[in-house]
Motif scaffolding. Structure first.
Motif, PDB file in Angstrom:
ATOM      1  N   ASN A   1     -54.575   9.793 -18.424  1.00 45.62           N
ATOM      2  CA  ASN A   1     -55.687  11.056 -18.471  1.00 45.62           C
ATOM      3  C   ASN A   1     -55.732  11.513 -19.693  1.00 45.62           C
ATOM      4  O   ASN A   1     -56.742  12.328 -20.182  1.00 45.62           O
ATOM      5  N   PHE A   2     -54.634  11.568 -20.620  1.00 49.19           N
ATOM      6  CA  PHE A   2     -54.903  12.236 -22.044  1.00 49.19           C
ATOM      7  C   PHE A   2     -55.965  11.492 -22.863  1.00 49.19           C
ATOM      8  O   PHE A   2     -56.302  12.211 -23.689  1.00 49.19           O
ATOM      9  N   LEU A   3     -56.208  10.242 -22.590  1.00 49.93           N
ATOM     10  CA  LEU A   3     -57.524   9.776 -23.145  1.00 49.93           C
ATOM     11  C   LEU A   3     -58.623  10.450 -23.123  1.00 49.93           C
ATOM     12  O   LEU A   3     -59.636  10.302 -23.657  1.00 49.93           O
ATOM     13  N   PHE A   4     -58.803  10.959 -21.932  1.00 46.77           N
ATOM     14  CA  PHE A   4     -60.009  12.301 -21.588  1.00 46.77           C
ATOM     15  C   PHE A   4     -60.038  13.264 -23.085  1.00 46.77           C
ATOM     16  O   PHE A   4     -61.480  13.500 -23.411  1.00 46.77           O
ATOM     17  N   LEU A   5     -59.223  13.540 -23.824  1.00 44.07           N
ATOM     18  CA  LEU A   5     -59.304  14.171 -25.096  1.00 44.07           C
ATOM     19  C   LEU A   5     -59.923  13.516 -25.885  1.00 44.07           C
ATOM     20  O   LEU A   5     -60.454  14.300 -26.913  1.00 44.07           O
ATOM     21  N   LEU A   6     -60.439  12.364 -25.892  1.00 40.62           N
ATOM     22  CA  LEU A   6     -61.211  11.538 -26.809  1.00 40.62           C
ATOM     23  C   LEU A   6     -62.643  12.172 -26.552  1.00 40.62           C
ATOM     24  O   LEU A   6     -63.376  12.133 -27.594  1.00 40.62           O
ATOM     25  N   ASP A   7     -62.943  12.656 -25.502  1.00 43.55           N
ATOM     26  CA  ASP A   7     -64.359  13.223 -25.164  1.00 43.55           C
ATOM     27  C   ASP A   7     -64.571  14.654 -25.976  1.00 43.55           C
ATOM     28  O   ASP A   7     -63.732  15.509 -25.583  1.00 43.55           O
ATOM     29  N   LYS A   8     -65.670  14.629 -26.671  1.00 45.73           N
ATOM     30  CA  LYS A   8     -65.734  15.919 -27.179  1.00 45.73           C
ATOM     31  C   LYS A   8     -66.089  17.245 -26.571  1.00 45.73           C
ATOM     32  O   LYS A   8     -65.508  18.302 -26.775  1.00 45.73           O
ATOM     33  N   ASN A   9     -66.447  16.745 -25.246  1.00 48.64           N
ATOM     34  CA  ASN A   9     -66.861  17.957 -24.165  1.00 48.64           C
ATOM     35  C   ASN A   9     -65.681  18.530 -23.533  1.00 48.64           C
ATOM     36  O   ASN A   9     -65.481  19.753 -23.564  1.00 48.64           O
ATOM     37  N   VAL A  10     -64.619  17.597 -23.505  1.00 49.22           N
ATOM     38  CA  VAL A  10     -63.143  18.013 -22.973  1.00 49.22           C
ATOM     39  C   VAL A  10     -62.441  19.066 -23.951  1.00 49.22           C
ATOM     40  O   VAL A  10     -61.859  19.915 -23.790  1.00 49.22           O
ATOM     41  N   ARG A  11     -62.490  18.439 -25.141  1.00 41.33           N
ATOM     42  CA  ARG A  11     -61.758  19.220 -26.462  1.00 41.33           C
ATOM     43  C   ARG A  11     -62.542  20.628 -26.599  1.00 41.33           C
ATOM     44  O   ARG A  11     -61.950  21.684 -26.730  1.00 41.33           O
ATOM     45  N   GLU A  12     -63.856  20.729 -26.300  1.00 36.85           N
ATOM     46  CA  GLU A  12     -64.721  22.022 -26.503  1.00 36.85           C
ATOM     47  C   GLU A  12     -64.513  22.945 -25.358  1.00 36.85           C
ATOM     48  O   GLU A  12     -64.134  24.080 -25.651  1.00 36.85           O
ATOM     49  N   ALA A  13     -64.111  22.190 -24.227  1.00 35.92           N
ATOM     50  CA  ALA A  13     -63.475  23.029 -23.096  1.00 35.92           C
ATOM     51  C   ALA A  13     -62.416  23.658 -23.250  1.00 35.92           C
ATOM     52  O   ALA A  13     -62.038  24.765 -22.819  1.00 35.92           O
ATOM     53  N   PHE A  14     -61.351  22.905 -23.870  1.00 35.45           N
ATOM     54  CA  PHE A  14     -60.058  23.418 -24.060  1.00 35.45           C
ATOM     55  C   PHE A  14     -60.080  24.358 -25.243  1.00 35.45           C
ATOM     56  O   PHE A  14     -59.266  25.447 -24.945  1.00 35.45           O
ATOM     57  N   ARG A  15     -60.832  24.431 -26.034  1.00 34.13           N
ATOM     58  CA  ARG A  15     -61.007  25.357 -26.974  1.00 34.13           C
ATOM     59  C   ARG A  15     -61.471  26.641 -26.428  1.00 34.13           C
ATOM     60  O   ARG A  15     -60.866  27.855 -26.736  1.00 34.13           O
ATOM     61  N   LYS A  16     -62.265  26.707 -25.465  1.00 33.76           N
ATOM     62  CA  LYS A  16     -62.837  27.918 -24.877  1.00 33.76           C
ATOM     63  C   LYS A  16     -61.574  28.267 -23.860  1.00 33.76           C
ATOM     64  O   LYS A  16     -61.529  29.653 -23.761  1.00 33.76           O
ATOM     65  N   ILE A  17     -61.065  27.578 -23.206  1.00 36.42           N
ATOM     66  CA  ILE A  17     -59.934  28.237 -22.372  1.00 36.42           C
ATOM     67  C   ILE A  17     -58.916  28.549 -23.286  1.00 36.42           C
ATOM     68  O   ILE A  17     -58.431  29.812 -22.898  1.00 36.42           O
ATOM     69  N   ILE A  18     -58.428  28.003 -24.278  1.00 34.05           N
ATOM     70  CA  ILE A  18     -57.145  28.663 -25.217  1.00 34.05           C
ATOM     71  C   ILE A  18     -57.818  29.872 -26.022  1.00 34.05           C
ATOM     72  O   ILE A  18     -57.151  31.044 -26.118  1.00 34.05           O
ATOM     73  N   PHE A  19     -58.976  29.612 -26.373  1.00 39.95           N
ATOM     74  CA  PHE A  19     -59.493  30.894 -27.574  1.00 39.95           C
ATOM     75  C   PHE A  19     -60.238  31.949 -27.168  1.00 39.95           C
ATOM     76  O   PHE A  19     -60.554  32.721 -27.934  1.00 39.95           O
ATOM     77  N   SER A  20     -61.148  31.807 -25.998  1.00 40.69           N
ATOM     78  CA  SER A  20     -61.991  32.692 -25.498  1.00 40.69           C
ATOM     79  C   SER A  20     -61.068  34.257 -25.130  1.00 40.69           C
ATOM     80  O   SER A  20     -59.968  33.943 -24.847  1.00 40.69           O
ATOM     81  N   LYS A  21     -61.783  35.261 -25.324  1.00 40.99           N
ATOM     82  CA  LYS A  21     -61.016  36.315 -25.106  1.00 40.99           C
ATOM     83  C   LYS A  21     -60.898  36.698 -23.782  1.00 40.99           C
ATOM     84  O   LYS A  21     -61.485  36.379 -22.740  1.00 40.99           O
ATOM     85  N   VAL A  22     -59.639  37.165 -23.206  1.00 39.55           N
ATOM     86  CA  VAL A  22     -59.176  37.370 -22.137  1.00 39.55           C
ATOM     87  C   VAL A  22     -59.045  38.649 -21.704  1.00 39.55           C
ATOM     88  O   VAL A  22     -58.697  39.588 -22.585  1.00 39.55           O
ATOM     89  N   LYS A  23     -59.619  39.242 -20.820  1.00 42.30           N
ATOM     90  CA  LYS A  23     -60.047  40.922 -20.433  1.00 42.30           C
ATOM     91  C   LYS A  23     -58.493  41.195 -19.707  1.00 42.30           C
ATOM     92  O   LYS A  23     -58.293  41.032 -18.560  1.00 42.30           O
ATOM     93  N   VAL A  24     -57.850  42.001 -20.411  1.00 47.00           N
ATOM     94  CA  VAL A  24     -56.440  42.486 -20.111  1.00 47.00           C
ATOM     95  C   VAL A  24     -56.693  44.117 -19.258  1.00 47.00           C
ATOM     96  O   VAL A  24     -57.142  44.561 -20.001  1.00 47.00           O
TER      97      VAL A  24
END
Length: 255
Positions: free
Chosen positions: A77-100
């Motif tokens: 399943n880690f082969l899905f990381l070759l997909d640009k959309n998947v990598r972009e989604a992970f960037r949003k998950i990790i780096f988007s601001k969290v409302k604390v």
């Protein structure tokens, strides 16, 4: 040894999330805005886990229910990381601001407390061990198409949330720490979905109250003498997600 259990669990969870993000991007081709991060993570984990479990069951039908093919499915399943959309989604998950805010802080403390308090029960109780026996049985036979009326009866019970136990049994034998982590995993998915959707519909205090209502049910974690089956939190998450998605779809159609 415990570190290896946690590493194996992290690999499985990361694999499921990667697959779930890819499936989510396939379903959401119009790139409709996400309701919130909690719902997105919960749905992605749920979709990805269902995908991995489905592939594992197919391996069982093909008489390939062995450690190498099962873990091969997870790692593939880690082969899905070759997909640009998947990598972009992970960037949003990790780096988007969290409302604390206070409800989120209470949620994290409350959930961590319940995990610490109840982890032993998830490893030791008969409802976990009964399902674990099934997957040990399948691994030894190399297939899930096995069993007679002389075999232990949980072998014939429906399997869904317990299928990933096979990954831990394949590596660690009868040690059930991995199985306990899988049980916690399903409960955390339910927490993400319940908190996320209730917060979206109302606010985070209502989301916190909904999580309290769910986790304070003893049978989310361990079984009693007179009611031995724990609540299947995987099905709770799946049913809840299906219900609110139908609700949201109906609301959009009626506008």
């Amino acid at each position: 040894m415990n570190q290896l259990h946690f590493l194996a669990f992290f690999i499985f969870a990361s694999s499921a999330l990667t697959a779930g993000v890819r499936i989510y991007s396939f379903i959401n081709k119009q790139r409709a805005p996400l309701l919130n991060r909690s719902i997105y993570l919960g749905e992605s984990f749920l979709l990805g886990s269902s995908w991995v479990i489905g592939l594992m069951m197919i391996l069982g039908f093909a008489h390939l229910y062995r450690p190498a093919p099962l873990w091969g499915v997870v790692l593939a399943n880690f082969l899905f990381l070759l997909d640009k959309n998947v990598r972009e989604a992970f960037r949003k998950i990790i780096f988007s601001k969290v409302k604390v805010d206070l409800p989120l802080v209470i949620l994290l403390i409350f959930t961590a407390f319940f995990i610490f308090r109840n982890c032993y029960y998830l490893i030791d109780i008969d409802s976990i061990m009964g399902y674990a026996f099934t997957h040990r049985f399948w691994l030894e036979a190399g297939t899930n198409l096995v069993g007679t009326d002389a075999d232990y009866w949980p072998t014939f019970l429906p399997q869904y949330d317990s299928v990933p136990y096979a990954l831990g049994i394949a590596l660690f034998g009868n040690d059930m720490l991995f199985g306990g982590l899988i049980s916690l995993y399903w409960r955390l998915i339910a927490v993400l979905l319940v908190f996320g959707y209730t917060s979206y519909r109302f606010d985070r205090w209502y989301g916190l109250a909904a999580v309290f209502l769910m986790l304070l049910d003893d049978h989310m974690f361990y079984s009693g003498l007179n009611a031995w089956v724990i609540i299947n939190s995987a099905l709770v998450a799946l049913g809840f997600a299906a219900a609110y998605n139908l609700w949201e779809a109906r609301a959009k159609d009626s506008v």
